[in-house]
Motif scaffolding. Structure first.
Motif, PDB file in Angstrom:
ATOM      1  N   CYS A  67       0.702  -1.434  -0.084  1.00  0.00           N
ATOM      2  CA  CYS A  67      -0.001   0.360   0.450  1.00  0.00           C
ATOM      3  C   CYS A  67       0.776   1.252   0.099  1.00  0.00           C
ATOM      4  CB  CYS A  67      -0.629  -0.065   0.923  1.00  0.00           C
ATOM      5  SG  CYS A  67      -2.467  -1.087   1.375  1.00  0.00           S
ATOM      6  N   GLU A  68       2.240   1.243   0.501  1.00  0.00           N
ATOM      7  CA  GLU A  68       2.671   2.401   1.026  1.00  0.00           C
ATOM      8  C   GLU A  68       3.371   2.531  -0.406  1.00  0.00           C
ATOM      9  OE1 GLU A  68       7.244   3.914   2.033  1.00  0.00           O
ATOM     10  OE2 GLU A  68       6.199   1.355   2.478  1.00  0.00           O
ATOM     11  N   THR A  69       3.500   1.464  -1.062  1.00  0.00           N
ATOM     12  CA  THR A  69       4.102   1.736  -2.636  1.00  0.00           C
ATOM     13  C   THR A  69       3.198   2.340  -3.358  1.00  0.00           C
ATOM     14  OG1 THR A  69       5.612  -0.199  -2.165  1.00  0.00           O
ATOM     15  CG2 THR A  69       5.531   1.102  -4.428  1.00  0.00           C
ATOM     16  N   ALA A  70       1.842   2.109  -3.765  1.00  0.00           N
ATOM     17  CA  ALA A  70       0.952   2.240  -4.722  1.00  0.00           C
ATOM     18  C   ALA A  70       1.338   3.756  -4.056  1.00  0.00           C
ATOM     19  CB  ALA A  70      -0.318   1.680  -4.179  1.00  0.00           C
ATOM     20  N   PHE A  71       0.871   4.421  -2.855  1.00  0.00           N
ATOM     21  CA  PHE A  71       0.877   5.910  -2.298  1.00  0.00           C
ATOM     22  C   PHE A  71       2.072   6.703  -2.894  1.00  0.00           C
ATOM     23  CE2 PHE A  71      -3.244   5.836  -1.176  1.00  0.00           C
ATOM     24  CZ  PHE A  71      -4.175   7.160  -1.114  1.00  0.00           C
ATOM     25  N   ASP A  72       3.150   5.733  -2.717  1.00  0.00           N
ATOM     26  CA  ASP A  72       4.455   6.478  -3.421  1.00  0.00           C
ATOM     27  C   ASP A  72       4.129   7.123  -4.609  1.00  0.00           C
ATOM     28  OD1 ASP A  72       7.038   7.945  -2.858  1.00  0.00           O
ATOM     29  OD2 ASP A  72       7.664   5.961  -3.125  1.00  0.00           O
ATOM     30  N   ARG A  73       3.980   5.605  -5.559  1.00  0.00           N
ATOM     31  CA  ARG A  73       3.892   6.276  -6.873  1.00  0.00           C
ATOM     32  C   ARG A  73       2.996   7.167  -7.249  1.00  0.00           C
ATOM     33  NH1 ARG A  73       2.362   1.802 -11.182  1.00  0.00           N
ATOM     34  NH2 ARG A  73       3.836   3.490 -12.666  1.00  0.00           N
ATOM     35  N   VAL A  74       1.751   7.633  -6.138  1.00  0.00           N
ATOM     36  CA  VAL A  74       0.884   8.479  -6.355  1.00  0.00           C
ATOM     37  C   VAL A  74       1.501   9.777  -6.637  1.00  0.00           C
ATOM     38  CG1 VAL A  74      -1.031   9.529  -5.716  1.00  0.00           C
ATOM     39  CG2 VAL A  74      -1.425   6.975  -6.039  1.00  0.00           C
ATOM     40  N   ARG A  75       2.175   9.705  -5.007  1.00  0.00           N
ATOM     41  CA  ARG A  75       3.296  11.081  -4.712  1.00  0.00           C
ATOM     42  C   ARG A  75       4.221  11.451  -5.840  1.00  0.00           C
ATOM     43  NH1 ARG A  75       7.300  11.465  -1.334  1.00  0.00           N
ATOM     44  NH2 ARG A  75       7.799   9.212  -1.890  1.00  0.00           N
ATOM     45  N   LYS A  76       4.642  10.574  -5.954  1.00  0.00           N
ATOM     46  CA  LYS A  76       5.434  11.060  -6.830  1.00  0.00           C
ATOM     47  C   LYS A  76       4.903  11.415  -8.497  1.00  0.00           C
ATOM     48  CE  LYS A  76       9.662   8.169  -5.629  1.00  0.00           C
ATOM     49  NZ  LYS A  76      10.027   6.866  -5.574  1.00  0.00           N
ATOM     50  N   GLY A  77       3.574  11.134  -8.819  1.00  0.00           N
ATOM     51  CA  GLY A  77       3.046  11.785 -10.121  1.00  0.00           C
ATOM     52  C   GLY A  77       3.242  10.464 -10.770  1.00  0.00           C
ATOM     53  N   ASP A  78       3.402   9.303 -10.873  1.00  0.00           N
ATOM     54  CA  ASP A  78       3.958   8.490 -11.740  1.00  0.00           C
ATOM     55  C   ASP A  78       2.155   8.161 -12.121  1.00  0.00           C
ATOM     56  OD1 ASP A  78       6.259   8.429 -11.523  1.00  0.00           O
ATOM     57  OD2 ASP A  78       6.262   6.633  -9.852  1.00  0.00           O
ATOM     58  N   VAL A  79       1.381   8.292 -10.868  1.00  0.00           N
ATOM     59  CA  VAL A  79      -0.046   7.422 -11.130  1.00  0.00           C
ATOM     60  C   VAL A  79      -1.189   8.444 -10.455  1.00  0.00           C
ATOM     61  CG1 VAL A  79      -0.370   5.146 -11.402  1.00  0.00           C
ATOM     62  CG2 VAL A  79      -0.347   5.828  -9.618  1.00  0.00           C
ATOM     63  N   PRO A  80      -2.077   8.592 -10.692  1.00  0.00           N
ATOM     64  CA  PRO A  80      -3.146   9.269  -9.694  1.00  0.00           C
ATOM     65  C   PRO A  80      -4.179   8.655  -9.479  1.00  0.00           C
ATOM     66  CG  PRO A  80      -4.228   8.935 -12.219  1.00  0.00           C
ATOM     67  CD  PRO A  80      -3.213   8.657 -12.671  1.00  0.00           C
ATOM     68  N   ALA A  81      -4.104   9.833  -8.383  1.00  0.00           N
ATOM     69  CA  ALA A  81      -5.146   9.015  -7.034  1.00  0.00           C
ATOM     70  C   ALA A  81      -6.937   8.774  -7.729  1.00  0.00           C
ATOM     71  CB  ALA A  81      -5.531   9.991  -5.851  1.00  0.00           C
ATOM     72  N   THR A  82      -7.110   8.473  -7.380  1.00  0.00           N
ATOM     73  CA  THR A  82      -8.759   7.471  -8.150  1.00  0.00           C
ATOM     74  C   THR A  82      -9.439   7.167  -6.835  1.00  0.00           C
ATOM     75  OG1 THR A  82      -7.958   5.210  -8.552  1.00  0.00           O
ATOM     76  CG2 THR A  82      -7.935   6.640 -10.449  1.00  0.00           C
ATOM     77  N   HIS A  83     -11.102   6.580  -6.916  1.00  0.00           N
ATOM     78  CA  HIS A  83     -11.770   6.789  -5.798  1.00  0.00           C
ATOM     79  C   HIS A  83     -11.403   5.175  -5.524  1.00  0.00           C
ATOM     80  CE1 HIS A  83     -13.884   9.905  -4.637  1.00  0.00           C
ATOM     81  NE2 HIS A  83     -14.058  10.228  -6.606  1.00  0.00           N
ATOM     82  N   GLU A  84     -11.238   4.214  -6.914  1.00  0.00           N
ATOM     83  CA  GLU A  84     -10.698   2.906  -6.650  1.00  0.00           C
ATOM     84  C   GLU A  84      -9.958   3.045  -5.457  1.00  0.00           C
ATOM     85  OE1 GLU A  84     -11.284   4.715  -9.289  1.00  0.00           O
ATOM     86  OE2 GLU A  84     -13.805   3.697 -10.275  1.00  0.00           O
ATOM     87  N   LEU A  85      -9.116   3.371  -5.921  1.00  0.00           N
ATOM     88  CA  LEU A  85      -7.628   3.018  -5.590  1.00  0.00           C
ATOM     89  C   LEU A  85      -7.585   3.341  -3.521  1.00  0.00           C
ATOM     90  CD1 LEU A  85      -4.496   2.492  -4.775  1.00  0.00           C
ATOM     91  CD2 LEU A  85      -3.494   4.632  -5.125  1.00  0.00           C
TER      92      LEU A  85
END
Length: 664
Positions: A67-85
């Protein structure tokens, strides 16, 4: 004194971290681009992972890492935050609680399913990478750079060693990462005459060459970074710009030499403020409350003895002890008080999940969150409020298309509010839905045999039928309702707290359920009265005024039991008749006018003795079902006085009066 179990301490702190993560995720659903919330969630996951690994919760640390790694990618702008995430991490957060409580349990199947759901959420938000590589993508990218050179500059708060942090241990960990050159900055070391050997005055400048990723450097400081000044800069030659990058933990800041004194002062201030707070187990507060209660009883006995003595010194000491015990009681009551925000915050997740489950658009609004209530009351109200909120969403709020057809906003509202009035706190659950269908309630009650067909009921009595055991107007049984096992739990719990429930509902406009709960269940201010040969306590918060019942008014009132108070008729109950004392009334009876909700009722007593600090003792199991009394207390002479539950007393008195009138 026993030392606290480190595992228990970790579980407590981890539970708080999980609450912060959940709060951040729910805040993120309102604004998916909120960088502060994204960083806050990442920080919570990062800290939970590191702490879990440190205390041996390997399964929790490994699961949280994804979960931390997923949000790290969001934090770095690799993927956007979504309601599904967000929903996937919320579900994962529930599983983290299970891993925390039962670390040795069989969680593999659930972990795999939740991680698969998380992978799909991340993969759907970004490029169509293989599912197995989505979570691992960020760490691999970090390691692909080979040997890199880093400059780390950091300083610790002055009292770091007193809190158990050894800076030499941090330096040793950095040496383990690679080729390391360390320079100590002694610019802030004071003169020997003013130096405190318990404080840290040094800062460090470290040049590190390593193939390890940046996250490994950050992990060195994971348990101290909240209160330190830290700068990590990539100074590898092949990079055109070696700009400082903020740490992925909010309170770790990048500072220059010019800014360092201000940042250090702010950190010292923050550290001093955090040191003012002490974590105390609730059991110790309960034990202290019991001791204070016994002290109040002993003080009451001393006051009574001093009142009959001629020794002025004894009276003086008695008055001083009475004052001190009163102050101690008030201080103890404040220690047990908690804002209802800690209760209301639990329902944000519930509303979020129910919105997804029912397909309804729901907005939760909370008001009066700073209102304070006894901790025991908050703990006991959690389940009843869950039932009431679920009932408002399932039965009250309409589907979006139905709301639009009725001229309403597609998004329904559920309002949780709290405010204090006298010695009570009123917690209200209000919705803007369809309201309660009175015809359906009556039909269901008649079909169930709760009331006789065509029985005459007031509107409030009709609405109160929804709290009968097994009562439900739902057409089908669902995950939310239909079994009739929710609302009766609400009524039983509120009555056990010596509270009451009021309902109002307007068709097409919504419903409102108000819970009137006493502020505390331990010590109250009471009015001590005598009826016949027995003494009773009336909660002072319910008392409005005291009047004298003259012999003429007493004789004139027989058969109607009303008295005129400033051109207003107030009904009254004769407690002597209610309790069947079998004694003759005193020549100068008194009326204690009390308020119960919107009603004013008088209670006729033989004598008003005075105010009394009342330590509430629970009734025995033999007398537990006597609703007229909410408890008992011990008086100064050792005798027992029963505490009146004014709401139930008035209700029972009205029923008895109705029976007497019906009998003719």
């Amino acid at each position: 004194m026993n030392n606290p179990d480190p595992i228990s301490v970790f579980r407590t702190e981890a539970a708080e971290l999980l609450e912060q993560i959940e709060s951040g995720l729910l805040d993120l659903t309102r604004s998916l681009e909120d960088r502060n919330q994204i960083d806050a969630v990442f920080r919570g996951l990062h800290t939970l992972k590191g702490s879990g690994a440190m205390f041996g919760f390997e399964a929790l640390a490994a699961f949280t890492h994804h979960c931390e790694t997923a949000f790290d990618r969001v934090r770095k702008g690799d993927v956007p935050a979504t309601h599904e995430l967000v929903s996937a991490v919320l579900s994962a957060q529930d599983h983290m609680r299970a891993l925390l409580e039962t670390p040795n349990g069989d969680h593999d199947a659930m972990s795999a399913a939740l991680l698969d759901n998380l992978h799909r959420a991340v993969n759907g938000a970004g490029s169509p990478a293989p599912v197995a590589s989505v979570i691992a993508a960020a760490p691999v990218a970090e390691k692909a750079g080979g040997l890199r050179e880093w400059r780390i500059r950091f300083s610790l708060p002055a009292n770091a060693m007193a809190n158990g942090t050894n800076p030499l241990g941090l330096l040793d960990e950095m040496r383990d990462l690679g080729d390391c050159r360390i320079i100590a900055d002694t610019a802030k070391v004071p003169e020997l005459a003013t130096l405190d050997p318990r404080d840290i005055h040094l800062a460090w400048d470290v040049a590190l060459k390593t193939e390890k990723p940046r996250s490994d450097i950050e992990d060195v400081f994971i348990f101290v970074m909240d209160d330190m000044a830290l700068e990590i800069t990539d100074i590898t030659v092949d990079q055109p710009v070696a700009a400082p990058v903020h740490m992925p933990v909010a309170k770790a800041v990048v500072v220059t030499e010019r800014e360092a004194p201000a940042v250090q002062a702010a950190n010292d201030s923050k550290q001093a403020k955090s040191a003012e707070n002490v974590r105390v187990p609730a059991e110790r507060l309960d034990e202290m409350m019991d001791r204070v209660g016994e002290l109040v009883i002993a003080q009451s006995r001393l006051t009574q003895l001093a009142g009959t003595a001629t020794d002025l010194g004894l009276r003086s000491v008695s008055e001083e002890i009475e004052r001190l015990s009163g102050e101690l009681r008030d201080t103890m009551m404040v220690l047990r008080m908690m804002p209802v925000a800690s209760l209301f915050s639990r329902f944000r997740r519930l509303v979020h999940d129910l919105s997804r489950e029912t397909g309804k658009e729901i907005e939760l609004i909370t008001e009066g969150e700073t209102t304070e209530v006894d901790k025991t009351v908050i703990d006991r109200l959690a389940d009843p409020l869950v039932h009431l909120v679920r009932n408002s969403i399932d039965h009250g709020l309409e589907q979006p298309e139905e709301r639009l057809a009725a001229g309403k906003d597609a998004k329904g509202k559920v309002i949780l509010s709290a405010h204090q009035t006298g010695g009570e706190v009123i917690i209200t659950i209000k919705d803007d839905g369809r309201g309660i269908n009175r015809e359906r309630v009556r039909a269901k009650a008649e079909a169930s045999g709760i009331i006789q067909p065509g029985a005459a009921l007031t509107d409030q009595d009709l609405l109160q039928l929804i709290f009968q055991p097994g009562f439900s107007t739902a057409q089908t049984v669902t995950n939310l309702s239909g079994r009739g096992v929710g609302m009766d739990v609400v009524k039983k719990t509120v009555e056990a707290l010596r509270g009451a429930i009021d309902i109002t509902s307007n068709p097409g406009e919504g419903s409102q359920v108000s819970l009137r709960i006493p502020l505390t269940l331990a010590i109250i201010e009471g009015l001590l009265v005598r009826v016949g040969q027995g003494c009773y306590v009336i909660p002072l918060s319910a008392v409005e005024e005291c009047l004298e019942l003259s012999l003429e008014d007493d004789l004139r009132s027989h058969g109607r039991s009303f008295i005129s108070v400033r051109d207003s008729l107030v009904p009254f109950l004769r407690l002597r008749d209610q309790f069947r004392t079998g004694t003759q009334p005193d020549p100068y009876q008194k009326i204690v006018v009390i308020s119960t909700g919107t009603e004013r009722v008088g209670l006729v007593v033989d004598q008003i003795i005075g105010d009394h600090q009342t330590v509430i003792k629970a009734m025995s199991k033999l007398h537990h079902d006597i609703a007229t009394f909410s408890g008992a207390t011990i008086l100064g002479d050792g005798s027992v006085a029963l505490i009146l539950d004014v709401a139930h007393l008035v209700s029972a008195g009205q029923q008895r009066e109705a029976q007497l009138r019906a009998a003719g």
